[in-house]
Design an enzyme around this catalytic site. Structure first.
Site, PDB file in Angstrom:
ATOM      1  N   SER A  20      -1.303 -28.035  15.346  1.00 35.15           N
ATOM      2  CA  SER A  20      -0.269 -27.851  16.201  1.00 35.15           C
ATOM      3  C   SER A  20       0.000 -29.277  16.538  1.00 35.15           C
ATOM      4  O   SER A  20      -0.696 -30.044  17.038  1.00 35.15           O
ATOM      5  CB  SER A  20      -0.614 -27.067  17.554  1.00 35.15           C
ATOM      6  OG  SER A  20       0.692 -27.019  18.341  1.00 35.15           O
ATOM      7  N   SER A  22       2.202 -29.585  19.171  1.00 34.87           N
ATOM      8  CA  SER A  22       2.783 -29.319  20.700  1.00 34.87           C
ATOM      9  C   SER A  22       2.099 -30.381  21.506  1.00 34.87           C
ATOM     10  O   SER A  22       2.589 -30.966  22.307  1.00 34.87           O
ATOM     11  CB  SER A  22       2.651 -28.007  21.163  1.00 34.87           C
ATOM     12  OG  SER A  22       3.598 -27.155  20.325  1.00 34.87           O
ATOM     13  N   LYS A  72       1.701 -14.647  19.868  1.00 31.26           N
ATOM     14  CA  LYS A  72       3.001 -14.420  20.433  1.00 31.26           C
ATOM     15  C   LYS A  72       3.517 -13.024  21.004  1.00 31.26           C
ATOM     16  O   LYS A  72       3.972 -12.812  21.924  1.00 31.26           O
ATOM     17  CB  LYS A  72       4.002 -14.898  19.664  1.00 31.26           C
ATOM     18  CG  LYS A  72       4.085 -16.289  19.645  1.00 31.26           C
ATOM     19  CD  LYS A  72       5.420 -16.725  18.555  1.00 31.26           C
ATOM     20  CE  LYS A  72       5.483 -18.355  18.605  1.00 31.26           C
ATOM     21  NZ  LYS A  72       6.825 -18.660  17.806  1.00 31.26           N
ATOM     22  N   ASP A 108      12.370 -20.093  21.824  1.00 31.27           N
ATOM     23  CA  ASP A 108      12.471 -20.386  20.111  1.00 31.27           C
ATOM     24  C   ASP A 108      13.803 -20.260  19.831  1.00 31.27           C
ATOM     25  O   ASP A 108      14.296 -21.262  19.253  1.00 31.27           O
ATOM     26  CB  ASP A 108      11.575 -19.399  19.373  1.00 31.27           C
ATOM     27  CG  ASP A 108      10.393 -19.830  19.297  1.00 31.27           C
ATOM     28  OD1 ASP A 108       9.960 -20.957  19.476  1.00 31.27           O
ATOM     29  OD2 ASP A 108       9.374 -19.072  18.881  1.00 31.27           O
TER      30      ASP A 108
END
Ligand code: NAP
Length: 283
Positions: A20, A22, A72, A108
């Site tokens: 990731s 992020s 998710k 998103d």
């Protein structure tokens, strides 16, 4: 950024999570704005997700969390509420602590639209779009495009039934947008879609150099802008082909940065330092 007793914490929950970007994006944002916070990857196996959410509840200095594959959808019933966006998509990529509760949000689709505008100079209103795929990312992209006024969306997916289900789902919510489904295979010609101005790859095909082509890339014309949601590698075979045909192209880094920027703004109430976030992951 110095970590001390006042530092707030943010996480990305995923499995695996080591790939990731992020943490890099958000740590750059905290540094650029001087916010005393740290953002960490948190590898959570699927069968331990509810324990991880309990851990978030116990953290009084929680700033917020992001959620990635495979959590998710699984996290939805574990939270106290959802924003309308997350509710509609049935998926969460951002957790907002609100008055002692955990609220699921999804940035998103809005992040995708921001990237589209910034990187391809493309507004959704009136657009004819082909989306390859019918999974979670395709759903977020299709919903945001339809909501923003896209005129026509063609969902092309390996499993036609799944594309049809998603087409019905989008059409029921946004009747002004004409949504149809097609079966995606290697001989499929994008040129059969009249007036196509944007093609979005929302499948994982292209992550590996050995991946087969998704459709007949030679059927792309220079009038079509092409966005691949994949960002590693930075240029997939699809984007390479599209660029060679004269198309304007963008990879998935813009969407990643903008969905992160929106999460940052919801957690902190401050404008996100988008340029710093982007510079942190520029390849
Ligand atoms: P997903 O829910 O698992 O959906 C995957 C989709 O790809 C399905 O429609 C599937 O078709 C199709 N697909 C998978 N393998 C295929 C193959 N070999 N040939 C043709 N089609 C194939 O995944 P997702 O969450 O939507 O993610 C899709 C991609 O978007 C991933 O690469 C992900 O990393 C990327 N993404 C990027 C961002 C960003 O910020 N840039 C955000 C979200 C996702 P079937 O229905 O036939 O199985």
């Amino acid at each position: 950024m110095r970590i001390d007793g006042h530092t707030k914490l943010a996480f990305v929950l995923g499995y695996p999570v080591a790939h990731s970007l992020s943490p890099v994006i958000h740590q750059a944002a905290f540094a650029a704005t001087g916010i005393n916070a740290a953002y960490l990857p948190w590898a959570v196996a699927p069968d331990r997700l509810s324990e991880a959410v309990q851990g978030l509840r116990a953290m009084e200095n929680l700033l917020g969390a992001n959620v990635t594959v495979p959590h998710k959808e699984a996290i939805v019933p574990l939270l106290d509420g959802l924003t309308p966006e997350a509710e509609a998509l049935g998926a969460v990529n951002t957790v907002l602590p609100r008055d002692g509760k955990l609220v699921g949000d999804n940035t998103d689709g809005t992040g995708f639209l921001a990237a589209l505008r910034e990187e391809l100079g493309c507004e959704a209103a009136g657009l004819t779009v082909v989306i390859l795929g019918a999974g979670g990312a395709a759903r977020a992209v299709a919903m945001s495009l339809a909501r923003a006024g896209a005129q026509r969306i063609v969902l092309a997916n390996r499993s036609l039934d799944r594309a049809r289900d998603l087409a019905r789902w989008v059409a029921a919510r946004y009747p002004a947008c004409a949504v149809t489904a097609q079966a995606l295979q290697t001989e499929w010609q994008v040129s059969q879609v009249p007036e196509i101005r944007l093609l979005v790859n929302a499948t994982p095909v292209g992550l590996h150099a050995s991946d087969p082509r998704l459709f007949d890339y030679a059927s792309l014309s220079a009038q079509t802008k092409v966005c691949d949601l994949i960002y590693s590698p930075p240029e997939t075979a699809l984007l390479r082909w599209a660029r060679s045909r004269g198309c304007r192209v963008a990879n998935g880094l813009g969407m990643l940065v903008h969905q992160g920027a929106l999460a940052f703004e919801r957690w902190t109430g401050n404008p996100a330092p988008v340029q710093a976030m982007r510079d942190a992951v520029r390849i």
